[in-house]
Design a protein around this motif. Sequence first.
Motif, PDB file in Angstrom:
ATOM      1  N   ARG A   6       1.023  -1.131   0.067  1.00  0.00           N
ATOM      2  CA  ARG A   6      -0.029   0.016  -0.157  1.00  0.00           C
ATOM      3  C   ARG A   6       0.885   1.368  -0.160  1.00  0.00           C
ATOM      4  N   LEU A   7       2.057   1.075   0.765  1.00  0.00           N
ATOM      5  CA  LEU A   7       2.668   2.499   0.768  1.00  0.00           C
ATOM      6  C   LEU A   7       3.361   2.581  -0.490  1.00  0.00           C
ATOM      7  N   VAL A   8       4.019   1.629  -1.163  1.00  0.00           N
ATOM      8  CA  VAL A   8       4.715   1.487  -2.326  1.00  0.00           C
ATOM      9  C   VAL A   8       3.750   2.228  -3.465  1.00  0.00           C
ATOM     10  N   LEU A   9       2.370   2.017  -3.271  1.00  0.00           N
ATOM     11  CA  LEU A   9       1.350   2.558  -4.057  1.00  0.00           C
ATOM     12  C   LEU A   9       1.226   4.287  -3.643  1.00  0.00           C
ATOM     13  N   GLY A  10       1.497   4.371  -2.515  1.00  0.00           N
ATOM     14  CA  GLY A  10       1.325   5.903  -2.230  1.00  0.00           C
ATOM     15  C   GLY A  10      -0.032   6.092  -1.511  1.00  0.00           C
ATOM     16  N   GLN A  11      -0.922   5.097  -1.178  1.00  0.00           N
ATOM     17  CA  GLN A  11      -2.200   5.184  -0.707  1.00  0.00           C
ATOM     18  C   GLN A  11      -2.440   4.969   0.547  1.00  0.00           C
ATOM     19  N   THR A  12      -3.580   5.499   1.128  1.00  0.00           N
ATOM     20  CA  THR A  12      -4.089   5.440   2.511  1.00  0.00           C
ATOM     21  C   THR A  12      -4.830   4.352   2.341  1.00  0.00           C
ATOM     22  N   GLN A  13      -5.229   3.744   3.627  1.00  0.00           N
ATOM     23  CA  GLN A  13      -6.229   2.882   3.806  1.00  0.00           C
ATOM     24  C   GLN A  13      -7.548   2.975   3.138  1.00  0.00           C
ATOM     25  N   ALA A  14      -7.994   4.259   3.462  1.00  0.00           N
ATOM     26  CA  ALA A  14      -9.196   4.882   2.884  1.00  0.00           C
ATOM     27  C   ALA A  14      -9.080   4.948   1.243  1.00  0.00           C
ATOM     28  N   GLU A  15      -8.011   5.026   0.638  1.00  0.00           N
ATOM     29  CA  GLU A  15      -7.857   5.281  -0.676  1.00  0.00           C
ATOM     30  C   GLU A  15      -7.956   3.740  -1.340  1.00  0.00           C
ATOM     31  N   VAL A  16      -7.211   2.626  -0.598  1.00  0.00           N
ATOM     32  CA  VAL A  16      -7.250   1.363  -1.133  1.00  0.00           C
ATOM     33  C   VAL A  16      -8.607   0.904  -0.851  1.00  0.00           C
ATOM     34  N   ALA A  17      -9.482   1.236  -0.005  1.00  0.00           N
ATOM     35  CA  ALA A  17     -10.862   0.855   0.137  1.00  0.00           C
ATOM     36  C   ALA A  17     -11.513   1.449  -0.669  1.00  0.00           C
ATOM     37  N   LYS A  18     -11.620   2.657  -1.072  1.00  0.00           N
ATOM     38  CA  LYS A  18     -12.415   2.926  -2.274  1.00  0.00           C
ATOM     39  C   LYS A  18     -12.102   2.576  -3.461  1.00  0.00           C
ATOM     40  N   ASP A  19     -10.842   2.237  -3.773  1.00  0.00           N
ATOM     41  CA  ASP A  19     -10.235   1.887  -5.437  1.00  0.00           C
ATOM     42  C   ASP A  19     -10.578   0.097  -5.227  1.00  0.00           C
ATOM     43  N   SER A  20     -10.490  -0.523  -4.042  1.00  0.00           N
ATOM     44  CA  SER A  20     -10.724  -1.992  -4.503  1.00  0.00           C
ATOM     45  C   SER A  20     -12.238  -2.602  -3.847  1.00  0.00           C
ATOM     46  N   GLY A  21     -12.728  -1.768  -3.380  1.00  0.00           N
ATOM     47  CA  GLY A  21     -14.248  -2.164  -3.052  1.00  0.00           C
ATOM     48  C   GLY A  21     -14.327  -2.948  -1.699  1.00  0.00           C
ATOM     49  N   ILE A  22     -13.118  -2.874  -1.040  1.00  0.00           N
ATOM     50  CA  ILE A  22     -12.975  -3.403   0.371  1.00  0.00           C
ATOM     51  C   ILE A  22     -13.109  -2.669   1.213  1.00  0.00           C
ATOM     52  N   SER A  23     -13.940  -2.641   2.284  1.00  0.00           N
ATOM     53  CA  SER A  23     -14.384  -1.830   3.425  1.00  0.00           C
ATOM     54  C   SER A  23     -12.977  -1.365   4.224  1.00  0.00           C
ATOM     55  N   PRO A  24     -13.058  -0.101   4.499  1.00  0.00           N
ATOM     56  CA  PRO A  24     -11.930   0.278   5.213  1.00  0.00           C
ATOM     57  C   PRO A  24     -11.561  -0.513   6.512  1.00  0.00           C
ATOM     58  N   ARG A  25     -12.657  -0.799   7.230  1.00  0.00           N
ATOM     59  CA  ARG A  25     -12.519  -1.706   8.411  1.00  0.00           C
ATOM     60  C   ARG A  25     -11.837  -3.255   8.065  1.00  0.00           C
ATOM     61  N   THR A  26     -12.294  -3.644   6.923  1.00  0.00           N
ATOM     62  CA  THR A  26     -11.528  -4.830   6.360  1.00  0.00           C
ATOM     63  C   THR A  26      -9.950  -4.594   6.002  1.00  0.00           C
ATOM     64  N   ILE A  27      -9.706  -3.546   5.556  1.00  0.00           N
ATOM     65  CA  ILE A  27      -8.412  -3.009   5.132  1.00  0.00           C
ATOM     66  C   ILE A  27      -7.437  -3.253   6.396  1.00  0.00           C
ATOM     67  N   TYR A  28      -8.026  -2.362   7.239  1.00  0.00           N
ATOM     68  CA  TYR A  28      -7.341  -2.303   8.757  1.00  0.00           C
ATOM     69  C   TYR A  28      -7.274  -3.632   9.376  1.00  0.00           C
ATOM     70  N   MET A  29      -8.324  -4.399   9.265  1.00  0.00           N
ATOM     71  CA  MET A  29      -8.086  -6.060   9.823  1.00  0.00           C
ATOM     72  C   MET A  29      -6.943  -6.890   9.122  1.00  0.00           C
ATOM     73  N   ILE A  30      -7.180  -6.765   7.790  1.00  0.00           N
ATOM     74  CA  ILE A  30      -6.093  -7.350   6.894  1.00  0.00           C
ATOM     75  C   ILE A  30      -4.603  -6.918   7.283  1.00  0.00           C
ATOM     76  N   GLU A  31      -4.462  -5.624   7.366  1.00  0.00           N
ATOM     77  CA  GLU A  31      -3.090  -5.026   7.730  1.00  0.00           C
ATOM     78  C   GLU A  31      -2.522  -5.616   9.055  1.00  0.00           C
ATOM     79  N   LYS A  32      -3.813  -5.788   9.812  1.00  0.00           N
ATOM     80  CA  LYS A  32      -3.202  -6.143  11.351  1.00  0.00           C
ATOM     81  C   LYS A  32      -3.205  -7.807  11.590  1.00  0.00           C
ATOM     82  N   GLY A  33      -3.588  -8.684  10.423  1.00  0.00           N
ATOM     83  CA  GLY A  33      -3.403  -9.898  10.266  1.00  0.00           C
ATOM     84  C   GLY A  33      -4.698 -10.624  10.970  1.00  0.00           C
ATOM     85  N   ALA A  34      -5.783 -10.020  11.040  1.00  0.00           N
ATOM     86  CA  ALA A  34      -6.862 -10.545  11.554  1.00  0.00           C
ATOM     87  C   ALA A  34      -8.027 -10.616  10.750  1.00  0.00           C
TER      88      ALA A  34
END
Length: 80
Positions: A6-34
């Motif tokens: 995500r950082l290589v792409l220069g995106q925030t979790q919110a931007e990835v969520a918007k672009d991917s269709g994955i909820s911001p909460r799920t992005i957070y949980m993925i990155e946390k390993g949960a």
Amino acid sequence: MLVVARLVLGQTQAEVAKDSGISPRTIYMIEKGAAGIASVEKLVRHYGKRGVIFLAPGGTEGWGIRANFVGGSYDDERPE
């Protein structure tokens, strides 16, 4: 590695969520390993479509990523 991608792409979790269709909460949980594997696989596919390739460990090397949208060489930037 998913945070690094995500950082290589220069995106925030919110931007990835918007672009991917994955909820911001799920992005957070993925990155946390949960998060579940289906969510992780979806995020990996999303990053893959943007040029991020995940490298499996081999030999003495650990996990890694490659960004195929980054061009050039450090040698090109060296003063003569």
